[in-house]
Design a protein around this motif. Structure first.
Motif, PDB file in Angstrom:
ATOM      1  N   CYS A 325       0.806  -1.221   0.000  1.00 14.11           N
ATOM      2  CA  CYS A 325       0.000   0.000   0.000  1.00 14.11           C
ATOM      3  C   CYS A 325       0.844   1.279   0.000  1.00 14.11           C
ATOM      4  O   CYS A 325       0.291   2.384  -0.066  1.00 14.11           O
ATOM      5  CB  CYS A 325      -0.947   0.014   1.195  1.00 14.11           C
ATOM      6  SG  CYS A 325      -0.109  -0.192   2.773  1.00 14.11           S
ATOM      7  N   GLN A 344      -6.749   1.601  -0.702  1.00 11.68           N
ATOM      8  CA  GLN A 344      -6.958   2.277   0.576  1.00 11.68           C
ATOM      9  C   GLN A 344      -6.457   3.723   0.503  1.00 11.68           C
ATOM     10  O   GLN A 344      -5.427   4.008  -0.106  1.00 11.68           O
ATOM     11  CB  GLN A 344      -6.226   1.536   1.695  1.00 11.68           C
ATOM     12  CG  GLN A 344      -6.751   0.141   1.961  1.00 11.68           C
ATOM     13  CD  GLN A 344      -6.035  -0.512   3.133  1.00 11.68           C
ATOM     14  OE1 GLN A 344      -6.396  -0.332   4.285  1.00 11.68           O
ATOM     15  NE2 GLN A 344      -4.997  -1.267   2.826  1.00 11.68           N
ATOM     16  N   LEU A 349      -5.297   4.326   5.988  1.00  7.12           N
ATOM     17  CA  LEU A 349      -4.022   3.771   6.453  1.00  7.12           C
ATOM     18  C   LEU A 349      -3.600   4.413   7.764  1.00  7.12           C
ATOM     19  O   LEU A 349      -3.103   3.727   8.671  1.00  7.12           O
ATOM     20  CB  LEU A 349      -2.947   3.981   5.390  1.00  7.12           C
ATOM     21  CG  LEU A 349      -3.131   3.236   4.067  1.00  7.12           C
ATOM     22  CD1 LEU A 349      -1.985   3.553   3.131  1.00  7.12           C
ATOM     23  CD2 LEU A 349      -3.234   1.725   4.293  1.00  7.12           C
ATOM     24  N   LYS A 352      -5.536   2.928  10.599  1.00  8.99           N
ATOM     25  CA  LYS A 352      -5.073   1.574  10.899  1.00  8.99           C
ATOM     26  C   LYS A 352      -3.764   1.609  11.694  1.00  8.99           C
ATOM     27  O   LYS A 352      -3.573   0.847  12.648  1.00  8.99           O
ATOM     28  CB  LYS A 352      -4.882   0.802   9.586  1.00  8.99           C
ATOM     29  CG  LYS A 352      -4.504  -0.656   9.762  1.00  8.99           C
ATOM     30  CD  LYS A 352      -4.350  -1.360   8.413  1.00  8.99           C
ATOM     31  CE  LYS A 352      -5.660  -1.477   7.692  1.00  8.99           C
ATOM     32  NZ  LYS A 352      -5.536  -2.315   6.448  1.00  8.99           N
ATOM     33  N   LEU A 353      -2.853   2.507  11.312  1.00 11.95           N
ATOM     34  CA  LEU A 353      -1.571   2.612  12.016  1.00 11.95           C
ATOM     35  C   LEU A 353      -1.753   3.124  13.441  1.00 11.95           C
ATOM     36  O   LEU A 353      -1.116   2.621  14.375  1.00 11.95           O
ATOM     37  CB  LEU A 353      -0.631   3.535  11.242  1.00 11.95           C
ATOM     38  CG  LEU A 353      -0.082   2.947   9.937  1.00 11.95           C
ATOM     39  CD1 LEU A 353       0.577   4.031   9.097  1.00 11.95           C
ATOM     40  CD2 LEU A 353       0.914   1.830  10.227  1.00 11.95           C
ATOM     41  N   LEU A 391       0.478  -2.962   8.024  1.00  8.05           N
ATOM     42  CA  LEU A 391       0.180  -2.705   6.600  1.00  8.05           C
ATOM     43  C   LEU A 391       0.607  -3.836   5.666  1.00  8.05           C
ATOM     44  O   LEU A 391       0.331  -3.778   4.477  1.00  8.05           O
ATOM     45  CB  LEU A 391       0.866  -1.408   6.160  1.00  8.05           C
ATOM     46  CG  LEU A 391       0.481  -0.147   6.934  1.00  8.05           C
ATOM     47  CD1 LEU A 391       1.176   1.069   6.333  1.00  8.05           C
ATOM     48  CD2 LEU A 391      -1.028   0.055   6.978  1.00  8.05           C
TER      49      LEU A 391
END
Length: 392
Positions: A325, A344, A349, A352-353, A391
């Motif tokens: 990604c 995405q 992202l 998510k991180l 990721l």
């Protein structure tokens, strides 16, 4: 208080002008912070580049607390030692002539625009107040700095915007000359377009613009709100471009976490602002100025060399992961942008991180890293491990 209690108060009493992540930060040390529930996060954001020395730096805490106990504030109608000292440090380190202090990046850029227009008015009279800025730039959220920002998405809602701005393409001198006219007084640019995606300008373009400004007596205004104070591996990014601007704005990392900003001007602009032509109540606040003195003292040549090394390490490590990604990286020093590829979005992202324990930023269509400049090797590696696991 629990996260839910804090969130409930925020939802009820705070204007909903920020899209917050679902985390309430309680405290930090170095480049690591902890939420109110005790969860640990590695911070690759530093409060959007503000916490240059990280969290809980002992020297910074001592400088702030000592000055707070001595004198918390006094108006600019009086002299103070921290104010004078930080001005001296900035001018000696940059070759600039004098400074004016404010509280934020937008306020600093407002002052820079006002100075350019008054410089031109004093020399040429009315009708020469247009400032050329670059497409994809970002200069602040006041009415005037929004007008200066070269991104259409910011030019909405708050009409009428301040007049007197034209936009040219970055890295295209012909574009700058095409929008020029007899009414121009300055060119204003970020040397690394931060909010636009962490995009460093080409060296040759910047130097040619500097030459054009000198030839036409336009002021060269450099916005270093995000790129200044060691972020790119030199005290200011313009020092790596081998130019000497007429005016430079700064803020964010200068006081290590306290609101502080301002502008530096060269000798020919020294007397543009006279008493009563510009001012701000909190500019040069003694506590913030004492913090800035400490930050500047820390940023010696060895410190700045480490910033370059850490930035190179992060970029190489991220590209070596070959995450599906993420694409190429770019930037200067520890001002790093990462291309996002695939389906995405950068916001997805980032969420998510953060959920996985890594605080990160977005910029343009990509991701942005602005870690504390004091981040340790261990913290960098821990953050990179979180990135890879989240990721992959």
């Amino acid at each position: 208080m629990t996260f839910e209690e804090i969130k409930a108060l925020d939802e009820q009493y705070v204007m909903h002008s920020y899209g917050r992540f679902q985390v309430a930060i309680d405290h930090g040390k170095g480049a690591t912070v902890w939420a109110v529930d005790g969860k640990e996060y590695i911070d690759f954001s530093a409060g959007i580049g503000v916490c240059s020395l990280g969290y809980g730096d002992p020297g910074w805490v001592e400088a702030v607390s000592t000055q707070a106990a001595k004198l918390g504030h006094i108006s600019n109608l009086f002299y103070t030692e921290p104010y004078a000292k930080v001005a001296q440090k900035l001018c000696v380190r940059t070759g600039m002539s004098n400074v004016m202090f404010g509280n934020s990046g937008a306020e600093a850029n407002e002052a820079m625009i006002k100075l350019a227009r008054k410089y031109s008015f004093d020399r040429y009279g009315k009708g020469r107040g247009t400032v050329i800025t670059l497409h994809n730039s970002f200069h602040g959220r006041t009415i005037t700095t929004l007008a200066a920002t070269g991104q259409d998405k910011f030019h909405n809602y708050f009409f009428p915007f301040t007049e007197g701005f034209r936009y040219a393409d970055a890295n295209d001198l012909d574009s700058v000359e095409a929008v020029a006219g007899h009414d121009v007084c300055a060119v204003m640019m970020e040397l690394v377009q931060g909010e636009g995606g962490v995009l460093p300008l080409d060296l040759e373009f910047v130097q040619k613009v500097a030459e054009l400004c000198a030839k036409r007596d336009w002021l060269l205004l450099v916005d270093e709100v995000q790129s200044g104070m060691g972020r790119t591996g030199s005290l200011f990014a313009f020092q790596q471009y081998h130019i000497q601007p007429d005016v430079v704005s700064f803020a964010k990392g200068i006081a290590g976490g306290l609101p502080f900003g301002g502008i530096m001007a060269n000798e020919k602009c020294r007397e543009v602002f006279s008493p009563g032509t510009h001012g701000t109540t909190f500019g040069g606040n003694p506590v913030a100025a004492a913090a800035a003195c400490h930050v500047l003292d820390r940023m010696d040549d060895a410190f700045l060399a480490q910033v370059k090394e850490k930035g190179a390490y992060l970029r190489q490590a991220i590209e070596a992961m070959e995450l599906p990604c993420l694409g190429k990286t770019r930037g200067l020093g520890m001002m790093v942008g990462i291309d996002v590829v695939g389906e995405q979005t950068n916001s997805q992202l980032a969420a998510k991180l953060i959920e996985s324990g890594l605080l990160i930023l977005t910029a343009g269509p990509g991701l942005r890293l602005l870690p504390p400049l004091t981040i340790t090797q261990e913290e960098m590696d821990k953050g990179l491990s979180i990135m890879k696991a989240a990721l992959l």
